[in-house]
Design an enzyme around this catalytic site. Sequence first.
Site, PDB file in Angstrom:
ATOM      1  N   SER A  10       0.861  -1.188   0.000  1.00 24.43           N
ATOM      2  CA  SER A  10       0.000   0.000   0.000  1.00 24.43           C
ATOM      3  C   SER A  10       0.889   1.227   0.000  1.00 24.43           C
ATOM      4  CB  SER A  10      -0.854   0.007   1.268  1.00 24.43           C
ATOM      5  OG  SER A  10      -1.507   1.257   1.424  1.00 24.43           O
TER       6      SER A  10
ATOM      7  N   TYR B   5      -2.491  -1.109  10.228  1.00 22.93           N
ATOM      8  CA  TYR B   5      -2.432  -1.305   8.772  1.00 22.93           C
ATOM      9  C   TYR B   5      -1.088  -0.833   8.211  1.00 22.93           C
ATOM     10  CZ  TYR B   5      -4.036  -1.200   3.879  1.00 22.93           C
ATOM     11  OH  TYR B   5      -4.176  -1.404   2.524  1.00 22.93           O
TER      12      TYR B   5
HETATM   13  P1  NAD Z   1     -11.317  -5.887  -0.259  1.00 22.11           P
HETATM   14  O1  NAD Z   1     -11.729  -5.746   1.168  1.00 22.11           O
HETATM   15  O2  NAD Z   1     -12.297  -5.518  -1.310  1.00 22.11           O
HETATM   16  O3  NAD Z   1     -10.823  -7.357  -0.556  1.00 22.11           O
HETATM   17  C1  NAD Z   1      -9.945  -8.023   0.320  1.00 22.11           C
HETATM   18  C2  NAD Z   1     -10.152  -9.498   0.162  1.00 22.11           C
HETATM   19  O4  NAD Z   1      -9.298 -10.187   1.094  1.00 22.11           O
HETATM   20  C3  NAD Z   1     -11.596  -9.930   0.483  1.00 22.11           C
HETATM   21  O5  NAD Z   1     -12.017 -10.837  -0.495  1.00 22.11           O
HETATM   22  C4  NAD Z   1     -11.467 -10.578   1.851  1.00 22.11           C
HETATM   23  O6  NAD Z   1     -12.440 -11.538   2.100  1.00 22.11           O
HETATM   24  C5  NAD Z   1     -10.074 -11.207   1.713  1.00 22.11           C
HETATM   25  N1  NAD Z   1      -9.529 -11.579   3.014  1.00 22.11           N
HETATM   26  C6  NAD Z   1      -9.452 -10.830   4.134  1.00 22.11           C
HETATM   27  N2  NAD Z   1      -8.932 -11.554   5.137  1.00 22.11           N
HETATM   28  C7  NAD Z   1      -8.658 -12.791   4.629  1.00 22.11           C
HETATM   29  C8  NAD Z   1      -8.098 -13.980   5.161  1.00 22.11           C
HETATM   30  N3  NAD Z   1      -7.717 -14.074   6.447  1.00 22.11           N
HETATM   31  N4  NAD Z   1      -7.951 -15.035   4.339  1.00 22.11           N
HETATM   32  C9  NAD Z   1      -8.335 -14.970   3.060  1.00 22.11           C
HETATM   33  N5  NAD Z   1      -8.878 -13.873   2.490  1.00 22.11           N
HETATM   34  C10 NAD Z   1      -9.043 -12.804   3.274  1.00 22.11           C
HETATM   35  O7  NAD Z   1      -9.982  -5.044  -0.374  1.00 22.11           O
HETATM   36  P2  NAD Z   1      -9.204  -4.497  -1.655  1.00 22.11           P
HETATM   37  O8  NAD Z   1      -9.352  -3.044  -1.660  1.00 22.11           O
HETATM   38  O9  NAD Z   1      -9.509  -5.283  -2.862  1.00 22.11           O
HETATM   39  O10 NAD Z   1      -7.697  -4.779  -1.179  1.00 22.11           O
HETATM   40  C11 NAD Z   1      -6.896  -5.831  -1.694  1.00 22.11           C
HETATM   41  C12 NAD Z   1      -5.475  -5.634  -1.214  1.00 22.11           C
HETATM   42  O11 NAD Z   1      -4.977  -4.381  -1.670  1.00 22.11           O
HETATM   43  C13 NAD Z   1      -5.337  -5.616   0.314  1.00 22.11           C
HETATM   44  O12 NAD Z   1      -4.149  -6.250   0.706  1.00 22.11           O
HETATM   45  C14 NAD Z   1      -5.276  -4.144   0.629  1.00 22.11           C
HETATM   46  O13 NAD Z   1      -4.603  -3.866   1.828  1.00 22.11           O
HETATM   47  C15 NAD Z   1      -4.506  -3.620  -0.577  1.00 22.11           C
HETATM   48  N6  NAD Z   1      -4.729  -2.198  -0.815  1.00 22.11           N
HETATM   49  C16 NAD Z   1      -5.953  -1.722  -1.156  1.00 22.11           C
HETATM   50  C17 NAD Z   1      -6.112  -0.358  -1.346  1.00 22.11           C
HETATM   51  C18 NAD Z   1      -7.424   0.255  -1.739  1.00 22.11           C
HETATM   52  O14 NAD Z   1      -7.482   1.480  -1.805  1.00 22.11           O
HETATM   53  N7  NAD Z   1      -8.468  -0.487  -2.007  1.00 22.11           N
HETATM   54  C19 NAD Z   1      -5.036   0.498  -1.185  1.00 22.11           C
HETATM   55  C20 NAD Z   1      -3.812  -0.022  -0.829  1.00 22.11           C
HETATM   56  C21 NAD Z   1      -3.656  -1.381  -0.652  1.00 22.11           C
END
Ligand code: NAD
Length: 256
Positions: A148, A161
């Site tokens: 991130s 986080y």
């Molecule tokens: P999201 O919440 O839409 O999806 C996250 C997924 O991870 C979900 O399907 C959830 O069920 C799954 N998950 C959570 N805990 C789990 C576990 N213990 N075992 C298996 N699956 C699990 O989030 P997103 O926005 O798609 O984020 C995806 C990745 O990108 C994450 O690592 C997040 O930190 C990172 N990220 C997202 C953003 C953003 O702005 N959306 C920014 C920076 C980083």
Amino acid sequence: MSVLDRFRLDGKVALVTGGSRGLGRVIAEALASAGASVALTARNSEQVHSAALGVQESTGARSLGIVADVTQDAEIRSAVARVLDTFGRLDILVNNAGINIRGPIEELKESDWDQVLDTNLKGPWLCCRAVSEPMKRQKWGRVINMSSMLGEIALPGRSPYASSKGGLDLLTKTLALEWAADRINVNALCPGPFATELNLPLLNDPTVNAAMQAKIPLGRWGEPVEIGPAAVFLASEASSFVTGACLFVDGGYTVQ
Ligand code: NAD
């Protein structure tokens, strides 16, 4: 090999954790449309199987849904075994599963810290350990750790986080060194603010939403589809000389 051929993933097999929705789902679809067979993991059986079917229908690639929690070593190992049984190889790991529990440190519980660190940092460590043997045997691999912009810069209310993502960046760099001789490239993909369910608390609050957009040089949230090409780059021969890097896809947020 033409330059676009270097991005093709024909014959490769990818495992995307937390792939049933959000950025993971988009990445699974992007890898599949570049030619890879894709296994998705998530904790919810119905959601992961429906996502796998969706990826298969939209791309024509072979796809497999597996129920696995990234914090559970036995479930991760059995997911990797299932991928190897089904597809015969495993070339690309996308450590995408992640959660965020926000709040000032005084208001967070110890269990909040544990849950975020277990999912965002211990999970990728367990997954990397589980794919090491098949990737080393093949003498080729790609690991993409979904970090991130908050692995690089801080925002208040994000202590678990940001700590987890900062740790993930250093895990990335450490394994890039450990595995370089085996042609396993390990990189971090570092999104800025993307409009996914993870950010619903921010998207749904008009004041917070406007303040967030005002801080992004490109002036808007990222669209989930904008993460796919960066993942294909890091998963393919196109990134053959890139390892230990953090690739920011953040609308310019971190350069300020
Ligand atoms: P999201 O919440 O839409 O999806 C996250 C997924 O991870 C979900 O399907 C959830 O069920 C799954 N998950 C959570 N805990 C789990 C576990 N213990 N075992 C298996 N699956 C699990 O989030 P997103 O926005 O798609 O984020 C995806 C990745 O990108 C994450 O690592 C997040 O930190 C990172 N990220 C997202 C953003 C953003 O702005 N959306 C920014 C920076 C980083």
